[in-house]
Design a protein around this motif. Structure first.
Motif, PDB file in Angstrom:
ATOM      1  N   SER A   1      61.893  23.664  51.156  1.00  9.51           N
ATOM      2  CA  SER A   1      62.185  25.092  51.212  1.00  9.51           C
ATOM      3  C   SER A   1      61.083  25.898  50.542  1.00  9.51           C
ATOM      4  CB  SER A   1      63.519  25.371  50.519  1.00  9.51           C
ATOM      5  OG  SER A   1      63.397  25.054  49.152  1.00  9.51           O
ATOM      6  N   ALA A   2      61.152  27.229  50.700  1.00  7.23           N
ATOM      7  CA  ALA A   2      60.120  28.100  50.147  1.00  7.23           C
ATOM      8  C   ALA A   2      59.995  27.918  48.637  1.00  7.23           C
ATOM      9  CB  ALA A   2      60.420  29.554  50.490  1.00  7.23           C
ATOM     10  N   ASP A   3      61.098  27.608  47.947  1.00  7.32           N
ATOM     11  CA  ASP A   3      61.028  27.440  46.490  1.00  7.32           C
ATOM     12  C   ASP A   3      60.735  25.995  46.088  1.00  7.32           C
ATOM     13  OD1 ASP A   3      63.450  26.610  47.399  1.00  7.32           O
ATOM     14  OD2 ASP A   3      64.665  27.685  45.924  1.00  7.32           O
ATOM     15  N   GLY A   4      60.266  25.187  47.033  1.00 12.05           N
ATOM     16  CA  GLY A   4      59.726  23.880  46.669  1.00 12.05           C
ATOM     17  C   GLY A   4      60.710  22.723  46.599  1.00 12.05           C
ATOM     18  N   HIS A   5      61.885  22.854  47.214  1.00 11.63           N
ATOM     19  CA  HIS A   5      62.850  21.756  47.170  1.00 11.63           C
ATOM     20  C   HIS A   5      63.031  21.110  48.529  1.00 11.63           C
ATOM     21  CE1 HIS A   5      63.940  22.567  43.102  1.00 11.63           C
ATOM     22  NE2 HIS A   5      64.244  23.836  43.375  1.00 11.63           N
ATOM     23  N   MET A   6      63.166  19.797  48.533  1.00 11.68           N
ATOM     24  CA  MET A   6      63.415  19.111  49.800  1.00 11.68           C
ATOM     25  C   MET A   6      64.892  19.207  50.140  1.00 11.68           C
ATOM     26  SD  MET A   6      61.144  15.743  50.196  1.00 11.68           S
ATOM     27  CE  MET A   6      61.599  15.000  51.734  1.00 11.68           C
ATOM     28  N   LEU A   7      65.176  19.743  51.316  1.00 13.50           N
ATOM     29  CA  LEU A   7      66.575  20.003  51.673  1.00 13.50           C
ATOM     30  C   LEU A   7      67.179  18.920  52.561  1.00 13.50           C
ATOM     31  CD1 LEU A   7      66.609  23.859  52.305  1.00 13.50           C
ATOM     32  CD2 LEU A   7      66.753  22.579  50.178  1.00 13.50           C
ATOM     33  N   SER A   8      66.333  18.153  53.253  1.00 13.31           N
ATOM     34  CA  SER A   8      66.890  17.066  54.055  1.00 13.31           C
ATOM     35  C   SER A   8      66.040  15.821  53.860  1.00 13.31           C
ATOM     36  CB  SER A   8      66.923  17.454  55.538  1.00 13.31           C
ATOM     37  OG  SER A   8      65.621  17.659  56.024  1.00 13.31           O
ATOM     38  N   MET A   9      66.574  14.680  54.315  1.00 10.74           N
ATOM     39  CA  MET A   9      65.870  13.423  54.142  1.00 10.74           C
ATOM     40  C   MET A   9      65.131  13.088  55.424  1.00 10.74           C
ATOM     41  SD  MET A   9      65.046  10.919  52.308  1.00 10.74           S
ATOM     42  CE  MET A   9      66.062  10.414  50.944  1.00 10.74           C
ATOM     43  N   PRO A  10      63.777  13.029  55.366  1.00  3.46           N
ATOM     44  CA  PRO A  10      63.033  12.674  56.576  1.00  3.46           C
ATOM     45  C   PRO A  10      63.512  11.317  57.086  1.00  3.46           C
ATOM     46  CG  PRO A  10      61.551  13.322  54.812  1.00  3.46           C
ATOM     47  CD  PRO A  10      62.910  13.225  54.207  1.00  3.46           C
ATOM     48  N   PHE A  11      63.541  11.160  58.392  1.00  2.00           N
ATOM     49  CA  PHE A  11      63.955   9.861  58.926  1.00  2.00           C
ATOM     50  C   PHE A  11      62.945   9.358  59.961  1.00  2.00           C
ATOM     51  CE2 PHE A  11      66.668   7.416  62.023  1.00  2.00           C
ATOM     52  CZ  PHE A  11      66.714   6.263  61.243  1.00  2.00           C
ATOM     53  N   ASN A  12      62.901  10.028  61.102  1.00  2.00           N
ATOM     54  CA  ASN A  12      61.963   9.607  62.138  1.00  2.00           C
ATOM     55  C   ASN A  12      60.975  10.740  62.411  1.00  2.00           C
ATOM     56  OD1 ASN A  12      64.250  11.000  63.130  1.00  2.00           O
ATOM     57  ND2 ASN A  12      63.751  10.424  65.217  1.00  2.00           N
ATOM     58  N   SER A  13      59.710  10.488  62.116  1.00  2.00           N
ATOM     59  CA  SER A  13      58.684  11.501  62.332  1.00  2.00           C
ATOM     60  C   SER A  13      57.602  10.941  63.249  1.00  2.00           C
ATOM     61  CB  SER A  13      58.037  11.904  61.002  1.00  2.00           C
ATOM     62  OG  SER A  13      59.000  12.516  60.176  1.00  2.00           O
ATOM     63  N   SER A  14      57.144  11.797  64.151  1.00  2.00           N
ATOM     64  CA  SER A  14      56.063  11.391  65.041  1.00  2.00           C
ATOM     65  C   SER A  14      55.091  12.548  65.130  1.00  2.00           C
ATOM     66  CB  SER A  14      56.609  11.059  66.422  1.00  2.00           C
ATOM     67  OG  SER A  14      57.196  12.205  66.984  1.00  2.00           O
ATOM     68  N   THR A  15      54.008  12.359  65.839  1.00  2.00           N
ATOM     69  CA  THR A  15      53.050  13.434  66.033  1.00  2.00           C
ATOM     70  C   THR A  15      52.353  13.202  67.370  1.00  2.00           C
ATOM     71  OG1 THR A  15      51.455  14.772  64.770  1.00  2.00           O
ATOM     72  CG2 THR A  15      50.988  12.410  64.966  1.00  2.00           C
ATOM     73  N   PRO A  16      51.869  14.270  68.032  1.00  2.00           N
ATOM     74  CA  PRO A  16      51.258  14.032  69.340  1.00  2.00           C
ATOM     75  C   PRO A  16      49.907  13.350  69.231  1.00  2.00           C
ATOM     76  CG  PRO A  16      51.127  16.354  68.776  1.00  2.00           C
ATOM     77  CD  PRO A  16      51.947  15.703  67.720  1.00  2.00           C
ATOM     78  N   VAL A  17      49.622  12.473  70.184  1.00  2.00           N
ATOM     79  CA  VAL A  17      48.324  11.812  70.271  1.00  2.00           C
ATOM     80  C   VAL A  17      47.882  11.820  71.736  1.00  2.00           C
ATOM     81  CG1 VAL A  17      48.554  10.316  68.251  1.00  2.00           C
ATOM     82  CG2 VAL A  17      49.494   9.573  70.442  1.00  2.00           C
ATOM     83  N   LEU A  18      46.636  11.412  71.965  1.00  2.00           N
ATOM     84  CA  LEU A  18      46.105  11.362  73.334  1.00  2.00           C
ATOM     85  C   LEU A  18      46.160   9.919  73.838  1.00  2.00           C
ATOM     86  CD1 LEU A  18      44.469  12.930  75.615  1.00  2.00           C
ATOM     87  CD2 LEU A  18      42.432  11.988  74.506  1.00  2.00           C
ATOM     88  N   TYR A  19      46.870   9.702  74.935  1.00  2.00           N
ATOM     89  CA  TYR A  19      46.888   8.387  75.581  1.00  2.00           C
ATOM     90  C   TYR A  19      45.879   8.450  76.723  1.00  2.00           C
ATOM     91  CZ  TYR A  19      51.461   7.534  73.328  1.00  2.00           C
ATOM     92  OH  TYR A  19      52.484   7.360  72.429  1.00  2.00           O
TER      93      TYR A  19
END
Lengths: 440, 291
Positions: free
Chosen positions: A131-149
């Motif tokens: 959040s804006a005041d520096g607190h994590m509000l949820s627990m990351p689970f599955n993260s991805s990012t775009p790549v070039l195939y």
């Protein structure tokens, strides 16, 4: 009939033996992971349940991300919300502003005396859910990012040695591919807004919306249409569309088909699509993964890309006993063992540095070429205002609006600037509405 | 009279189950939606604010709403005309078949049993720009088929899928209507020297008009509401809003944008539109109907 009755009597008689002596507390977890990913989710829950006897985590598949969010909201309104729910990254602003509905993870961890270090997560992952005041509000689970195939066979046929690093190079390669007849089409994309606007902006250090893409307040407005580089990028895609150097493949992950079938030689999509693409294209051609191209007119050193995927949110309205279990379970989910296993199996990036290190030690990246492209691209540099992610209300609808604009630009109904201006205008109406609805 | 008074409660008791169901699943949600149309609320229902007619103003002021209305108009006319025209043609043909007529009837009725979502998917598979069988066929004759970008083709796809679905329903009614026309009338006309087309135009068609009128009302309702699943499974309202009908827009605003106020306002407007259309149909078109 008699046999059935006998059987049920038997089951009734033995039932008490099957349940443990003291009743375990049940924790419901609603998620949107289908198929093999869903099996993996069940595996994680089973492993947790087997590791202790106080809590039982029950994962429930609720359909798509959007279905699950709708179900969670409806359940919350009926006071029947699950303890944990998985919400896609674009639903983050909606969840964050629902202060009476969510139990922020950092508070939960503090209240239950569970060890929790936000700095254990990759900066690009941590910032997205902070959040804006520096607190994590949820627990990351599955993260991805775009790549070039890219299709290695087609590249070889066209005489191209290496994947393109910049959009200029990509344009040249796409032309060569089509003109040499190595492929019918150069580039296509899945998740058009995510890859061609949201990540294009982050990688090239361009703002997508004001207020640090919404991280500094809900009074944010669209500015992607005012960045000459962004407009020029969409313009070049529209130009390429005419020569098949680029082919628009539809919304969501529809575009993937054009790559899998061998029609287009390049594809920009999620790093987590790797397993699916491998399955579908195994007999046709070999492919490899490269970082997303950057715009050399905009930047010399490309910045980090931003994440997609989902995080786990804890809902209000449960007993204290349940929350103790939730905290313990979330801690388990973020552990290097679980994360390393999940990442190597799915193609999502490991969300903690520890999990990344563990995979490196196991030799995963040596054995699986290209698997480190996503994480390297996510972790290069420190995320700045343009690269922390997007925190915009009604973002799923804004993506639809942008898809509308791209379609109208690519089929020639509108000029590119017209289409993007219109998308920004409609997007701003969404942002205003969101701002009003959450009363900020 | 006294007999009826003693049974004042009985009819209500007998009606009660149906009334409860209608109240619970129709009136209650309809009133909730009507109320919601005057409020702005966050997704979780944590707070709400009365805004009067602001939601309606907001809806009516956007260009997209009017574009969706235009798309709906074209789409409705195309689907209703297509589904009724083809159904009438097939019903007339099936009515004249001597051998295997039952088989034809079953086959022509079949598509109605397919859920709209499945129908959408079936047509999408055939017309998928990359993998579709029909797209390849079209490419051979020089037609570049791409529903992801071509607005006309996308609209055509949803029209075809919807017509195919609704045609069966219309077919059953037209066939029943045709079979109710006394053969003696047609025979008498034939003896008087009227050819098949003349007989169709002056006897069959007027006698079918009540059926056609009923179907017109039903098809309008079908197009306005039930084509949602077909669109959601094929074009998602795209490209660029070319297939976004009023009901699809309502869904997007309500369930994707989670803007309940705007979505409710749109559902109220849609309800009013359907009511108006039905009144118009009964007022003006029913006059042409001969019972």
């Amino acid at each position: 009939m008699r046999f059935n009755r006998l059987l049920s009597a038997l089951i009734l008689a033995t039932a008490p033996l099957a349940t443990p002596v003291h009743a375990a507390t049940t924790i419901t977890w609603w998620h949107a992971m289908e198929g093999v990913l869903g099996d993996k989710v069940n595996e994680i829950a089973d492993a947790f349940n087997a590791s202790q006897d106080q809590y039982v985590v029950k994962p429930v598949y609720k359909g798509s991300y959007s279905d699950n969010l709708t179900a969670t909201i409806a359940a919350f309104r009926a006071n029947k919300a699950p303890a944990i729910t998985q919400v896609f990254e674009v639903g983050t602003a909606t969840m964050m502003s629902a202060k009476g509905a969510i139990y922020p993870v950092h508070e939960l961890m503090k209240d239950t005396d569970t060890p929790f270090d936000p700095n254990a997560f990759l900066p690009a992952v941590k910032s997205y859910y902070t959040s804006a005041d520096g607190h994590m509000l949820s627990m990351p689970f599955n993260s991805s990012t775009p790549v070039l195939y890219y299709n290695k066979d087609a590249f070889k046929k066209a005489g191209i040695d290496a994947p393109p690093k910049t959009w200029n190079e990509l344009g040249d390669d796409a032309r060569t591919l089509v003109e040499s007849g190595a492929s019918e089409c150069g580039l296509t994309t899945a998740w058009p807004s995510w890859t061609q606007l949201e990540n294009f902006s982050a990688i090239n250090d361009l703002p997508f919306a004001t207020k640090a893409n919404g991280f500094d307040g809900t009074d944010t407005r669209m500015v992607f249409n005012q960045q000459p580089e962004t407009v020029a990028h969409i313009q070049q895609l529209a130009d390429w569309q005419k020569t098949h150097a680029f082919e628009y493949g539809g919304r969501g992950d529809d575009g993937t088909k054009r790559f899998q079938s061998g029609r287009c030689a390049m594809l920009t999509t999620s790093s987590a699509s790797q397993a699916g693409i491998k399955d579908a294209s195994a007999d046709n051609f070999e492919f490899a993964i490269a970082p997303m191209p950057f715009d050399q007119e905009a930047i010399n050193q490309p910045k980090n890309s931003i994440i997609g995927g989902a995080s786990l949110w804890v809902m209000k309205g449960q007993r204290d006993e349940v929350y103790k279990g939730v905290a313990r379970f979330l801690n388990f989910v973020a552990s290097p063992e679980v994360q390393a296993d999940w990442a190597s199996f799915t193609g999502y990036v490991p969300i903690t540095t520890a999990a990344f290190e563990r995979l490196k030690q196991q030799g995963f990246y040596d054995k699986t070429p290209g698997a480190d492209v996503a994480i390297n691209q996510l972790t290069r540099g420190t995320p700045n205002d343009n690269g922390r992610g997007l925190r915009l209300g009604n973002m799923p609808q804004i993506r639809n609006i942008i898809a509308d604009a791209l379609e109208n630009a690519f089929n020639g109904r509108d000029s590119v600037p017209e289409a993007l201006d219109n998308a920004a205008k409609r997007g701003n109406a969404q942002l205003t509405q969101f701002q009003q609805s959450v009363g900020q | 009279m006294t007999v009826f008074e003693r049974h004042r409660l009985t009819p209500w008791l007998l009606l009660a189950p149906q009334l409860v169901i209608v109240a619970l699943f129709f009136f209650w949600p309809a009133f909730a939606s009507l109320r919601q149309a005057f409020y702005v609320q966050d997704a979780f229902g944590l707070g709400e604010r009365f805004v009067g007619l602001a939601n309606f103003e907001r809806v009516l002021a956007t260009a997209e709403y009017w574009r969706a209305a235009g798309v709906t108009l074209i789409f409705s006319i195309a689907v209703a005309a297509g589904a009724m025209g083809l159904a009438l043609l097939f019903a007339v043909l099936a009515d004249r078949v001597l051998r295997g007529s039952k088989l034809y009837r079953v086959l022509l009725t079949w598509p109605y049993a397919v859920a709209p979502a499945v129908a959408g998917l079936l047509w999408l598979f055939m017309f998928d720009p990359v993998l579709g069988v029909l797209s390849h066929g079209l490419a051979l004759i020089g037609v570049h088929w791409n529903v992801h970008l071509d607005p006309t083709q996308a609209l055509l796809l949803v029209v075809i899928a919807s017509v195919w679905q609704q045609m069966s329903y219309n077919f059953v009614f037209f066939l029943a209507g045709l079979q109710m026309i006394p053969a003696s009338l047609l025979e008498a006309a034939a003896i008087d020297g009227a050819g098949p087309f003349k007989r169709f135009a002056t006897i069959t068609l007027p006698l079918l008009s009540p059926t056609a009128f009923f179907l017109l009302v039903m098809n309008t309702v079908y197009v306005l509401f039930e084509t949602f699943a077909t669109i959601d499974n094929t074009t998602l309202g795209g490209p660029g809003g070319a297939t976004r009908t009023l009901v699809y827009k309502l869904y997007e605003d309500g369930f994707v944008a989670r803007d309940l106020g705007s979505s409710s306002a749109q559902s109220v407007l849609l309800m009013a539109l359907v009511g108006l259309l039905t009144v118009v149909q009964f007022r003006y078109i029913e006059r042409q109907v001969q019972y």
